[in-house]
Write a protein that holds these residues in place. Structure first.
Motif: not given
Length: 116
Positions: A6, A36-38, A45, A48, A90, A94
């Motif tokens: 990333e 995509w995760y965050r 976790r 997204v 946010d 990520y």
């Protein structure tokens, strides 16, 4: 071997935008859905956004719908996350993820910080 890298994170003011990238290698990228995760400090976790192998189907967490957009370029083995109207909540690391041959593979993550 499967590798996900990333990039594109950073510090941005509330209301700003960032575009994250994930470069993939080691598997036939065009055949697999990407995610995509965050993860924020002290939180689990969370997913997204997801995109189908051909890029014709996407899905988003309710918290980011209308603000984030996932896309992919199968010629470049890359998946992207365009993040607009960013909010302090946010702020997170990520990650991109692929589920390949019954295993999950994750990148190292990129930090996104939304703060004035």
């Amino acid at each position: 071997q499967v590798q996900l890298v990333e990039s594109g994170g950073g510090l941005v003011q509330p209301g700003g935008s960032l575009r994250l990238s994930c470069a993939a290698s080691g598997f036939n990228f065009r055949l697999y859905a990407m995610n995509w995760y965050r993860q924020s400090p002290g939180k689990e976790r969370e997913l997204v956004a997801s995109i189908s192998p051909a890029g014709d189907s996407t899905d988003y967490a309710d918290s980011v719908k209308g603000r984030f957009s996932i896309s992919r370029d199968n010629a470049k083995n890359a998946v992207y996350l365009q993040m607009n109207s960013l909010k302090p909540e946010d702020t997170a690391i990520y990650y991109c993820k692929v589920f390949y041959v019954r295993n999950e593979y994750w990148g190292q993550g990129t930090q996104v910080t939304v703060s004035s």
